[in-house]
Scaffold this motif. Structure first.
Motif, PDB file in Angstrom:
ATOM      1  N   GLY A  43       1.898   5.077   7.186  1.00 19.16           N
ATOM      2  CA  GLY A  43       0.989   3.928   7.221  1.00 19.16           C
ATOM      3  C   GLY A  43      -0.106   4.128   8.241  1.00 19.16           C
ATOM      4  O   GLY A  43       0.158   4.515   9.380  1.00 19.16           O
TER       5      GLY A  43
ATOM      6  N   LYS B  55       1.149   5.004   2.395  1.00 18.40           N
ATOM      7  CA  LYS B  55       1.861   6.226   2.780  1.00 18.40           C
ATOM      8  C   LYS B  55       1.274   7.443   2.069  1.00 18.40           C
ATOM      9  O   LYS B  55       0.805   7.355   0.935  1.00 18.40           O
TER      10      LYS B  55
ATOM     11  N   ARG C 265       4.260   6.268  11.929  1.00 17.07           N
ATOM     12  CA  ARG C 265       3.349   5.308  11.320  1.00 17.07           C
ATOM     13  C   ARG C 265       2.503   4.687  12.428  1.00 17.07           C
ATOM     14  O   ARG C 265       2.913   4.636  13.590  1.00 17.07           O
TER      15      ARG C 265
ATOM     16  N   PRO D 122       1.203  -1.737  13.781  1.00 11.71           N
ATOM     17  CA  PRO D 122       0.487  -2.782  13.035  1.00 11.71           C
ATOM     18  C   PRO D 122      -0.843  -3.126  13.708  1.00 11.71           C
ATOM     19  O   PRO D 122      -0.949  -3.139  14.938  1.00 11.71           O
TER      20      PRO D 122
ATOM     21  N   SER E 173       0.054  -4.205   8.309  1.00 14.18           N
ATOM     22  CA  SER E 173       1.393  -4.592   8.729  1.00 14.18           C
ATOM     23  C   SER E 173       2.398  -3.909   7.806  1.00 14.18           C
ATOM     24  O   SER E 173       2.011  -3.178   6.881  1.00 14.18           O
ATOM     25  N   TYR E 174       3.682  -4.157   8.055  1.00 14.64           N
ATOM     26  CA  TYR E 174       4.746  -3.552   7.256  1.00 14.64           C
ATOM     27  C   TYR E 174       5.778  -4.628   6.905  1.00 14.64           C
ATOM     28  O   TYR E 174       6.017  -5.547   7.689  1.00 14.64           O
ATOM     29  N   ASP E 175       6.386  -4.494   5.723  1.00 17.07           N
ATOM     30  CA  ASP E 175       7.456  -5.421   5.395  1.00 17.07           C
ATOM     31  C   ASP E 175       8.788  -4.849   5.865  1.00 17.07           C
ATOM     32  O   ASP E 175       8.839  -3.779   6.480  1.00 17.07           O
TER      33      ASP E 175
ATOM     34  N   GLY F 190       9.531  -1.310   5.101  1.00 15.27           N
ATOM     35  CA  GLY F 190       8.610  -0.298   5.588  1.00 15.27           C
ATOM     36  C   GLY F 190       7.403  -0.088   4.708  1.00 15.27           C
ATOM     37  O   GLY F 190       6.621   0.832   4.947  1.00 15.27           O
ATOM     38  N   ARG F 191       7.215  -0.925   3.700  1.00 14.91           N
ATOM     39  CA  ARG F 191       6.028  -0.802   2.858  1.00 14.91           C
ATOM     40  C   ARG F 191       4.791  -1.217   3.639  1.00 14.91           C
ATOM     41  O   ARG F 191       4.829  -2.156   4.434  1.00 14.91           O
ATOM     42  N   VAL F 192       3.681  -0.521   3.369  1.00 19.15           N
ATOM     43  CA  VAL F 192       2.414  -0.843   4.020  1.00 19.15           C
ATOM     44  C   VAL F 192       1.832  -2.103   3.375  1.00 19.15           C
ATOM     45  O   VAL F 192       1.737  -2.192   2.148  1.00 19.15           O
TER      46      VAL F 192
END
Length: 295
Positions: free
Chosen positions: A176, A255, A266, A269, A275-277, A280-282
């Motif tokens: 990210g 990614k 990464r 944020p 940010s990330y959930d 770990g998703r962008v």
């Protein structure tokens, strides 16, 4: 400026629609540090990156997204190189197959090369160097733990690719990152790039959530932590008085797969941008939606 390696895996994935431009073969360094010893001249055909590096040891590595023309030139050059190498590749494969057949089923440590193909052909393109690290020794202004950098650059679309030290890529921000546009004739104020050692706890609020990871990441090669604090308004030093300075418009980058590096991390944020959930998703903060991966 330290040239690293040409980045191929992101050519199509990160490329944005753009007017095709002619690629300059054997071009000079894409990124050139300006040390402030002479008056700053803004060239109309070059872009300029202004940012502060807060922290020691590590420098940001920038990737310029290749233009459509550069992508086309790369594939054409790769095809020409493959066609030239094909007879030798076939010869090597045939020889390995013959040796394997002569062994009559006995175990052999010799590998048979795969069927030659353009897709799997190992090719290095020398005409574009779009991945480069910053030499912090050539700063516009220097402080104890902060350096103000002014970089002359090829205009285009850029990504904060990772953190390095001289010509060593220590970590890519492959999980990210963020990107921005740099226009010709303008100084783009990126704000501040924060760097620290990831396994140690940092009192830097930009990096607090990405540091203090413990001894498990204290390996043979130090893992950098990295973050960006965007500029809220253009802040020009005296050397740039009267020059066209604009704030960067940041965007979240999903990614990606990079060339061999010592560490994968990464970017911290970035308020209002990245940010990330929990998985770990962008996440693109502006839209609230996940950002597509670039592989």
């Amino acid at each position: 400026m330290k040239r690293l390696t040409m980045l191929l895996s992101l050519f199509v994935a990160l490329a944005i629609p753009a007017v095709a431009q002619a690629a300059d073969a054997k071009a000079p360094d894409e990124l050139v540090e300006i040390d402030g010893k002479k008056p700053v001249v803004i060239k109309p055909d070059r872009a300029y990156l202004l940012f502060r590096v807060k922290g020691k040891w590590f420098a940001p590595v920038f990737m310029r997204v290749p233009t459509e023309a550069e992508v086309a030139a790369y594939y054409a050059a790769k095809k020409a190189a493959f066609d030239k190498a094909l007879p030798d590749l076939k010869k090597a494969r045939d020889a390995a197959l013959a040796k394997q057949a002569a062994a009559k089923g006995t175990k052999s440590d010799d590998e048979v090369p795969p069927e030659p193909s353009l897709e799997t052909f190992d090719y290095h393109h020398p005409d574009v160097q779009n991945l480069q690290s910053i030499n912090l020794g050539k700063a516009l202004e220097k402080g104890k733990d902060e350096k103000l950098m002014l970089i002359e650059a090829v205009p285009g679309s850029y990504v904060i690719y990772g953190a390095g030290n001289q010509n060593a890529m220590l970590a890519c921000m492959c999980l990210g990152s963020v990107g921005f546009e740099a226009k010709a004739g303008e100084v783009t104020d990126l704000g501040a790039v924060h760097v620290a050692i990831a396994w140690q706890a940092s009192d830097d609020p930009v990096l607090a959530g990405e540091t203090g990871l413990g001894a498990s990441v204290n390996g043979h090669w130090v893992m950098p932590a990295m973050g960006v604090a965007p500029a809220t308004a253009p802040s020009a030093p005296a050397a740039l008085a009267g020059k066209p300075v604009v704030t960067a418009s940041w965007r979240a980058i999903g990614k990606f797969v990079g060339p061999p590096v010592f560490n994968v991390n990464r970017l911290a944020p970035v308020a209002g941008v990245l940010s990330y959930d929990a998985r770990g998703r962008v996440i693109d903060v502006k839209s609230g939606e996940p950002v597509a991966d670039n592989y």
